[in-house]
Design a protein around this motif. Structure first.
Motif, PDB file in Angstrom:
ATOM      1  N   PHE A  11     -59.435   2.441  18.591  1.00 17.10           N
ATOM      2  CA  PHE A  11     -59.003   2.787  19.935  1.00 17.10           C
ATOM      3  C   PHE A  11     -60.233   3.209  20.735  1.00 17.10           C
ATOM      4  CE2 PHE A  11     -57.354   5.342  23.370  1.00 17.10           C
ATOM      5  CZ  PHE A  11     -56.206   4.659  23.753  1.00 17.10           C
ATOM      6  N   SER A  12     -60.568   2.418  21.735  1.00 22.02           N
ATOM      7  CA  SER A  12     -61.766   2.687  22.546  1.00 22.02           C
ATOM      8  C   SER A  12     -61.444   3.758  23.586  1.00 22.02           C
ATOM      9  CB  SER A  12     -62.224   1.404  23.253  1.00 22.02           C
ATOM     10  OG  SER A  12     -62.554   0.418  22.298  1.00 22.02           O
ATOM     11  N   SER A  13     -62.071   4.911  23.429  1.00 18.22           N
ATOM     12  CA  SER A  13     -61.797   6.034  24.316  1.00 18.22           C
ATOM     13  C   SER A  13     -62.083   5.696  25.778  1.00 18.22           C
ATOM     14  CB  SER A  13     -62.642   7.237  23.896  1.00 18.22           C
ATOM     15  OG  SER A  13     -62.442   8.319  24.776  1.00 18.22           O
ATOM     16  N   SER A  14     -61.154   6.087  26.652  1.00 19.86           N
ATOM     17  CA  SER A  14     -61.334   5.936  28.098  1.00 19.86           C
ATOM     18  C   SER A  14     -61.384   7.302  28.750  1.00 19.86           C
ATOM     19  CB  SER A  14     -60.175   5.148  28.709  1.00 19.86           C
ATOM     20  OG  SER A  14     -60.193   3.801  28.328  1.00 19.86           O
ATOM     21  N   LYS A  15     -61.934   7.362  29.943  1.00 18.64           N
ATOM     22  CA  LYS A  15     -61.876   8.605  30.701  1.00 18.64           C
ATOM     23  C   LYS A  15     -60.410   8.920  30.960  1.00 18.64           C
ATOM     24  CE  LYS A  15     -63.668  11.004  34.760  1.00 18.64           C
ATOM     25  NZ  LYS A  15     -64.496  10.921  35.980  1.00 18.64           N
ATOM     26  N   HIS A 140     -49.121  -5.336  36.335  1.00 18.21           N
ATOM     27  CA  HIS A 140     -49.445  -4.566  35.134  1.00 18.21           C
ATOM     28  C   HIS A 140     -50.312  -3.380  35.537  1.00 18.21           C
ATOM     29  CE1 HIS A 140     -49.242  -8.739  32.973  1.00 18.21           C
ATOM     30  NE2 HIS A 140     -48.049  -8.300  33.359  1.00 18.21           N
ATOM     31  N   VAL A 141     -50.003  -2.217  35.002  1.00 20.42           N
ATOM     32  CA  VAL A 141     -50.734  -0.996  35.343  1.00 20.42           C
ATOM     33  C   VAL A 141     -51.298  -0.374  34.068  1.00 20.42           C
ATOM     34  CG1 VAL A 141     -50.617   1.279  36.419  1.00 20.42           C
ATOM     35  CG2 VAL A 141     -49.191  -0.592  37.301  1.00 20.42           C
ATOM     36  N   HIS A 142     -52.571  -0.002  34.108  1.00 19.45           N
ATOM     37  CA  HIS A 142     -53.235   0.644  32.977  1.00 19.45           C
ATOM     38  C   HIS A 142     -53.535   2.106  33.303  1.00 19.45           C
ATOM     39  CE1 HIS A 142     -54.404  -2.956  30.513  1.00 19.45           C
ATOM     40  NE2 HIS A 142     -54.204  -3.552  31.686  1.00 19.45           N
ATOM     41  N   VAL A 143     -53.304   2.968  32.325  1.00 18.13           N
ATOM     42  CA  VAL A 143     -53.772   4.355  32.392  1.00 18.13           C
ATOM     43  C   VAL A 143     -54.662   4.603  31.184  1.00 18.13           C
ATOM     44  CG1 VAL A 143     -53.111   6.788  32.237  1.00 18.13           C
ATOM     45  CG2 VAL A 143     -51.838   5.253  33.728  1.00 18.13           C
ATOM     46  N   GLY A 144     -55.812   5.229  31.405  1.00 18.06           N
ATOM     47  CA  GLY A 144     -56.762   5.486  30.335  1.00 18.06           C
ATOM     48  C   GLY A 144     -56.436   6.751  29.555  1.00 18.06           C
ATOM     49  N   VAL A 231     -44.178  -2.317  27.786  1.00 16.81           N
ATOM     50  CA  VAL A 231     -45.309  -1.390  27.813  1.00 16.81           C
ATOM     51  C   VAL A 231     -45.994  -1.534  26.457  1.00 16.81           C
ATOM     52  CG1 VAL A 231     -43.894   0.577  27.028  1.00 16.81           C
ATOM     53  CG2 VAL A 231     -46.083   0.996  28.165  1.00 16.81           C
ATOM     54  N   ARG A 232     -47.315  -1.526  26.441  1.00 18.38           N
ATOM     55  CA  ARG A 232     -48.007  -1.699  25.168  1.00 18.38           C
ATOM     56  C   ARG A 232     -49.259  -0.839  25.108  1.00 18.38           C
ATOM     57  NH1 ARG A 232     -50.414  -7.899  25.968  1.00 18.38           N
ATOM     58  NH2 ARG A 232     -52.015  -7.353  27.505  1.00 18.38           N
ATOM     59  N   LEU A 233     -49.577  -0.431  23.889  1.00 19.49           N
ATOM     60  CA  LEU A 233     -50.868   0.199  23.627  1.00 19.49           C
ATOM     61  C   LEU A 233     -51.939  -0.878  23.696  1.00 19.49           C
ATOM     62  CD1 LEU A 233     -49.583   2.258  20.614  1.00 19.49           C
ATOM     63  CD2 LEU A 233     -50.566   3.284  22.669  1.00 19.49           C
ATOM     64  N   HIS A 234     -53.056  -0.561  24.339  1.00 20.58           N
ATOM     65  CA  HIS A 234     -54.146  -1.535  24.458  1.00 20.58           C
ATOM     66  C   HIS A 234     -55.425  -0.890  23.918  1.00 20.58           C
ATOM     67  CE1 HIS A 234     -56.298  -5.000  25.763  1.00 20.58           C
ATOM     68  NE2 HIS A 234     -55.350  -5.417  26.591  1.00 20.58           N
ATOM     69  N   PRO A 235     -55.585  -0.900  22.577  1.00 18.73           N
ATOM     70  CA  PRO A 235     -56.719  -0.205  21.957  1.00 18.73           C
ATOM     71  C   PRO A 235     -58.082  -0.679  22.443  1.00 18.73           C
ATOM     72  CG  PRO A 235     -55.091  -0.859  20.306  1.00 18.73           C
ATOM     73  CD  PRO A 235     -54.703  -1.527  21.582  1.00 18.73           C
ATOM     74  N   ASP A 236     -58.216  -1.983  22.697  1.00 18.40           N
ATOM     75  CA  ASP A 236     -59.504  -2.524  23.137  1.00 18.40           C
ATOM     76  C   ASP A 236     -60.002  -1.860  24.410  1.00 18.40           C
ATOM     77  OD1 ASP A 236     -59.165  -4.190  21.024  1.00 18.40           O
ATOM     78  OD2 ASP A 236     -58.881  -6.022  22.184  1.00 18.40           O
ATOM     79  N   LEU A 237     -59.070  -1.538  25.300  1.00 16.87           N
ATOM     80  CA  LEU A 237     -59.424  -0.954  26.592  1.00 16.87           C
ATOM     81  C   LEU A 237     -59.279   0.563  26.609  1.00 16.87           C
ATOM     82  CD1 LEU A 237     -57.681  -3.523  28.979  1.00 16.87           C
ATOM     83  CD2 LEU A 237     -60.063  -3.508  28.207  1.00 16.87           C
ATOM     84  N   THR A 239     -56.304   2.096  26.744  1.00 14.73           N
ATOM     85  CA  THR A 239     -55.276   2.337  27.756  1.00 14.73           C
ATOM     86  C   THR A 239     -53.877   2.143  27.185  1.00 14.73           C
ATOM     87  OG1 THR A 239     -55.125   0.027  28.542  1.00 14.73           O
ATOM     88  CG2 THR A 239     -56.814   1.444  29.558  1.00 14.73           C
ATOM     89  N   VAL A 240     -52.907   2.596  27.951  1.00 16.10           N
ATOM     90  CA  VAL A 240     -51.519   2.159  27.804  1.00 16.10           C
ATOM     91  C   VAL A 240     -51.224   1.291  29.017  1.00 16.10           C
ATOM     92  CG1 VAL A 240     -49.103   2.856  27.739  1.00 16.10           C
ATOM     93  CG2 VAL A 240     -50.819   4.184  26.486  1.00 16.10           C
ATOM     94  N   GLU A 241     -50.649   0.121  28.769  1.00 12.97           N
ATOM     95  CA  GLU A 241     -50.439  -0.867  29.829  1.00 12.97           C
ATOM     96  C   GLU A 241     -48.951  -1.037  30.117  1.00 12.97           C
ATOM     97  OE1 GLU A 241     -51.371  -5.587  30.813  1.00 12.97           O
ATOM     98  OE2 GLU A 241     -51.719  -4.781  28.797  1.00 12.97           O
ATOM     99  N   LEU A 242     -48.554  -0.736  31.323  1.00 13.33           N
ATOM    100  CA  LEU A 242     -47.180  -0.929  31.799  1.00 13.33           C
ATOM    101  C   LEU A 242     -47.040  -2.361  32.305  1.00 13.33           C
ATOM    102  CD1 LEU A 242     -44.471   0.576  32.602  1.00 13.33           C
ATOM    103  CD2 LEU A 242     -45.512   0.813  34.870  1.00 13.33           C
TER     104      LEU A 242
END
Length: 368
Positions: A11-15, A140-144, A231-237, A239-242
């Motif tokens: 899981f790549s950490s995001s701000k 699609h919406v991403h939150v870090g 909605v999915r977990l997006h480990p590469d980014l 984020t969680v993607e709606l």
């Protein structure tokens, strides 16, 4: 569970709680609003500053607007608007423009062309007619998130509230020139795919990994991009993607959706997510699909409407000072007025009742 090579998903950490969005849009003729296979023209003519933001999609009559990572929803929307203006600038010369609805109102699969890209050809071989009739467009919406644990919390909360985001975005009551009677027919088309729809809750990131590797080692997916949940977990980014939302031409509405997702992601860190029966999740999503924000929303304390539940969450997040923490408290006072306006799908229905003309209805997808 580990993969065959003994390594799990990283899981790549995001701000924390940064945001971004992807808006899929139609390219339509300026004369009769039919689909225009013009994406190659855009990629040939687009100015340098938009080359990373405007990207190809599965059909040559659509493109995807991909915002950079931003601190505030308002910034995301500004990037999207500017990119859309750039496409319309090119379209003035070549006879097309942008429409942002969840479906095209009258086009048919025979009029479409698949973008020549290895991944899309592979998907066409697997999905056959399902992909060929995919005249659908989403937001699609991403939150870090800083780590997988916080991301799973945000993801589980999003599973509960998918109907709220869908209700806010509904814009696809027409398909193949017919009135479907639904506010979001795009939703029902997308649910035909084998790895789409409402996903399950996860107790931990390792539980998600176990499912992921079962699918991957079975040869059903190559990457997270082949999982199309609402909605999915997006480990590469990181984020969680709606992914449940229809595309939408109302930029304030998009900003409200992003803000609500961002706020709920923060609130999820401080409280345990209440888990609904899966049949309740399905019923709630159907209610938003069929009736948009007027649909009923079932929760353990009783039943309300999608619209009233959104108002309630906005008020609750304000009490918890989350809007203040994000620096959008004043902005939210304006954005919640979006709920006083009719959803795009309802406007489309009203125009159709007056005119009976699906081509005029298609024009409601032009950017507001």
């Amino acid at each position: 569970m580990k993969g065959k090579k003994g390594s799990g998903l990283k899981f790549s950490s995001s701000k924390p709680f940064t945001v971004g969005a992807e808006l899929e849009v139609q390219l339509v003729s300026r004369e009769d609003y039919s689909l225009s296979n013009s994406s190659e023209v855009i990629f040939r003519e687009v100015s340098e500053r938009y080359r990373e933001i405007i990207q190809p999609e599965v059909l040559t009559s659509m493109v995807e607007i991909v915002s950079p990572v931003c601190e505030k929803p308002e910034e995301v929307v500004e990037h999207i608007k500017n990119a859309l203006y750039e496409i319309d600038r090119i379209g003035e010369k070549y006879g097309f423009r942008v429409s942002a609805l969840g479906t095209h109102t009258f086009a048919r699969k025979e009029e479409t062309k698949i973008t020549v890209k290895e991944r899309y050809i592979r998907l066409l071989q697997e999905l056959q007619i399902l992909l060929r009739q995919f005249l659908i467009y989403g937001l699609h919406v991403h939150v870090g998130f800083p780590d997988s644990r916080s991301a799973v919390k945000g993801y589980n909360t999003a599973v509960n509230y998918l109907p709220l985001f869908l209700g806010l975005s509904t814009s696809s009551p027409f398909f193949y020139g017919e009135f479907t009677g639904l506010h979001s027919y795009r939703t029902k088309i997308f649910e035909q795919l084998p790895r789409a729809g409402i996903p399950e809750y996860f107790d931990s990131f390792s539980q998600f990994e176990e499912l992921y590797f079962q699918l991957k080692e079975g040869g059903f997916i190559e990457s997270i991009k082949d999982i199309w949940w609402d909605v999915r977990l997006h480990p590469d980014l990181g984020t969680v993607e709606l992914r449940v939302c229809d595309s939408n031409p109302d930029m304030e509405r998009i900003e409200l959706i992003i803000s609500l997702f961002q706020g709920l992601s923060i609130a999820a860190q401080e409280e345990e997510t209440e888990r609904f029966f899966h049949q309740v999740l399905k019923q709630n999503k159907w209610n938003a699909t069929r009736y948009s924000v007027s649909g009923k929303f079932i929760e353990k304390g009783g039943t309300t409407t999608v619209k009233e539940k959104i108002y309630s969450i906005i008020k609750d997040l304000d009490k918890k000072s989350i809007w203040k923490e994000l620096g959008i408290q004043d902005r939210m006072k304006k954005l919640k007025n979006v709920l006083r306006r009719k959803p795009v799908s309802e406007k489309m229905m009203l125009v159709y009742r007056k005119t009976g003309d699906v081509k005029i209805v298609e024009s409601l997808g032009f950017i507001q």
